[in-house]
Design a protein around this motif. Structure first.
Motif, PDB file in Angstrom:
ATOM      1  N   UNK A  11     -20.384  53.721-111.070  1.00 25.64           N
ATOM      2  CA  UNK A  11     -21.018  53.007-109.954  1.00 25.64           C
ATOM      3  C   UNK A  11     -20.315  53.338-108.634  1.00 25.64           C
ATOM      4  N   UNK A  12     -19.000  53.237-108.617  1.00 23.36           N
ATOM      5  CA  UNK A  12     -18.259  53.532-107.392  1.00 23.36           C
ATOM      6  C   UNK A  12     -18.468  54.997-107.003  1.00 23.36           C
TER       7      UNK A  12
ATOM      8  N   UNK B 157     -29.081  46.834-106.402  1.00 23.82           N
ATOM      9  CA  UNK B 157     -27.821  46.527-107.076  1.00 23.82           C
ATOM     10  C   UNK B 157     -27.707  47.451-108.273  1.00 23.82           C
ATOM     11  N   UNK B 158     -26.550  48.049-108.441  1.00 23.25           N
ATOM     12  CA  UNK B 158     -26.362  48.936-109.587  1.00 23.25           C
ATOM     13  C   UNK B 158     -25.370  48.283-110.530  1.00 23.25           C
ATOM     14  N   UNK B 159     -25.796  48.133-111.773  1.00 25.13           N
ATOM     15  CA  UNK B 159     -24.996  47.405-112.752  1.00 25.13           C
ATOM     16  C   UNK B 159     -24.614  48.372-113.866  1.00 25.13           C
ATOM     17  N   UNK B 160     -23.419  48.259-114.369  1.00 24.59           N
ATOM     18  CA  UNK B 160     -23.026  49.139-115.469  1.00 24.59           C
ATOM     19  C   UNK B 160     -21.645  48.781-115.978  1.00 24.59           C
TER      20      UNK B 160
END
Ligand SMILES: Nc1ncnc2c1ncn2[C@@H]1O[C@H](COP(=O)(O)OP(=O)(O)OP(=O)(O)O)[C@@H](O)[C@H]1O
Ligand SMILES: [Mg+2]
Length: 494
Positions: A375-376, A366-369
């Motif tokens: 992210x996209x 999961x990439x959080x920011x």
């Protein structure tokens, strides 16, 4: 002109035989047409020398036969040549669409949808008008002029000059007014499309308008648009109101000249009644070419400009394409993804700066920011919807750019932030991209995505039509549908 020919010829040359047949028909039609006044002269002069019933019969039979042959070949000419222009239009339109669906995001950020639509419709039509009616009337007109003029000059060159003196003015008038009428007409079309988009947007956003109490403001804007539309229509009526009477008086002038010059010579005995009638018949025959000349010039000018605009879309290179010798991707891929010092720079700024990351097969990440942190952008690199400006993205240890992107994308399911649904049934939306999916697979995908309970509440279950862009679904249902679509594409259904 060379540019136009270079683009149009590959399309036209496919119909070489048809073109030859069409122009052959045109030749026969023009030759028989040009023979009619000659027969008329012989017949009338024969009758003035001495009346005989059989003479009249022969004379009328010859005229009838010529008219029939001319009519038949005119029919073939139109059917064949206009038909070819439709075929060419079909071919260009297909090529255009093929190219449009292959172009990537960078193209669509440069061209607005409305502009692309205009090129695919209005410009397409202008090109067809140039290649069909434009080409046909040009050849027809030139040949008719040549034939009629040759005979007329040979018989009486002075009378020819007198009678045809006003002809150039007819062509110029048509050219001048034709262009202006067309411009005003285009403005009206443009205004009308403004009105339509306004209505469409207001209907689509009616809830927002009501929520912000913007009804009267929108109404005022609409009324002013509508008023401009009417004003432009009146401008068009004014100019076309001048055009037709002017054209008719100029044509009348050519006949007046013939009557004056011809009548004078008739009285002096230098002209027979038959010859006079022949001149008058040729002049009648030349009216249409005089008008057509001015019209054709405009058609060709418009067509050339439009072809240029269509060409800009046809020649647009594909940003992301398969390499000449693509690497083979094992099916299914192991699924190891690695980002090596990846940077993505947009004209507006840097979205990713030297990102390195390794994702092992089967691993969940999961990439959080923050909003707008990239992210996209990172996710779009994997199916190669975007290429990095620096660094590389590897799938199973090989740079993505060495694969055929279509192959890579077959193995990737993607659920974007903003889903796009087509106005089709739910089942068709789920199976989008995996045409071979069976009904069971579709239902299973819907179940995994958690859409099953919602489906049973729909009027036709999975066969319910979703409205335009999925307007009849809730936000959550739309997202689940997108998840079901990704699942059905991956064929990872247990
Ligand atoms: N096609 C594009 N052209 C120009 N700039 C872009 C483009 N796509 C994204 N950007 C910019 O790149 C940056 C990263 O965008 P991205 O969509 O990756 O953000 P995100 O992390 O997904 O944000 P969010 O959480 O809001 O979805 C943003 O500043 C955005 O304005
Ligand atoms: Mg995002």
């Amino acid at each position: 002109m060379r540019e136009t020919l270079r683009t149009a010829w590959p399309y036209l040359s496919r119909y070489r035989r048809g073109l030859a047949a069409g122009f052959g028909a045109l030749l026969v039609k023009d030759l028989t047409g040009a023979a009619v006044p000659l027969v008329l002269r012989e017949g009338v002069d024969g009758l003035t020398r001495g009346f005989s019933l059989s003479g009249v019969m022969w004379f009328s039979a010859a005229l009838l036969a010529l008219a029939a042959v001319k009519g038949l070949f005119q029919y073939w000419m139109r059917v064949i040549l206009i038909g070819i222009s439709r075929d060419v239009e079909y071919d260009i339109r297909n090529d255009l669409f093929r190219n449009l669906i292959r172009l990537d995001a960078s193209f669509y950020s440069r061209f607005r949808t409305g502009d692309i639509m205009a090129r695919a419709t209005n410009d397409m039509n202008a090109v067809r008008m140039m290649l069909g009616p434009g080409m046909m009337y040009w050849a027809e007109t030139a040949l008719t002029f040549l034939l009629a003029l040759t005979v007329m000059l040979a018989v009486d060159w002075r009378l020819t000059i007198i009678a045809l003196a006003p002809a150039p003015f007819v062509s110029l008038t048509v050219m001048y007014f034709g262009r202006r009428i067309h411009d005003r007409f285009e403005q009206i079309q443009q205004k009308f499309s403004d009105i339509s988009s306004r209505v469409q947007e207001n209907i689509a956003g009616v809830r927002v308008i009501r929520a912000y109490a913007q009804e009267s403001a929108e109404l005022a804007k609409f009324e002013s648009l509508n008023r401009e539309y009417i004003a432009q229509n009146i401008r068009l009526v004014k100019i076309s109101g001048v055009f037709m009477p002017l054209l008719h008086s100029l044509i009348g002038l050519t006949f007046l000249a013939l009557l004056w010059g011809g009548g004078l010579r008739l009285m002096q005995g230098q002209l027979t009644i038959g010859t006079f009638l022949m001149f008058s018949a040729y002049l009648t025959m030349l009216i249409w070419p005089m008008i057509a000349m001015g019209w054709v010039v405009n058609l060709v000018q418009r067509g050339r400009a439009s072809l240029k605009r269509i060409n800009e879309l046809l020649r647009e290179p594909r940003g992301i394409a398969a390499p000449a010798d693509p690497a083979v991707l094992s099916a299914p891929p192991r699924g190891e993804i690695e980002f090596r010092n990846v940077s993505v720079r947009f004209p507006t700024g840097t979205a990713l700066d030297s990102v390195s990351l390794r994702i092992a097969p089967g691993e969940t990440v999961a990439i959080v920011g923050h909003t707008g942190s990239g992210k996209t952008t990172l996710a779009r690199l994997v199916p190669r919807l975007l290429d990095p400006s620096a660094g590389e993205v590897l799938l199973d240890g090989i740079d993505l750019r060495r694969y055929d992107p279509e192959q890579v994308r077959r193995h990737i399911g993607m659920v974007p932030q903003e889903t796009f649904l087509f106005s089709m049934t739910l089942a068709e939306n789920i199976a989008f991209g995996s045409e071979s999916a069976t009904r069971e697979e579709v239902l299973r995908a819907a179940e995994i995505a958690g859409l099953a309970p919602d489906l049973s509440a729909m009027p036709d279950g999975v066969d319910t039509m979703v409205g335009e862009r999925g307007i009849t679904l809730s936000g959550g249902q739309r997202q689940r549908l997108a998840i079901a679509r990704a699942i059905s594409n991956r064929r990872c259904i247990p």
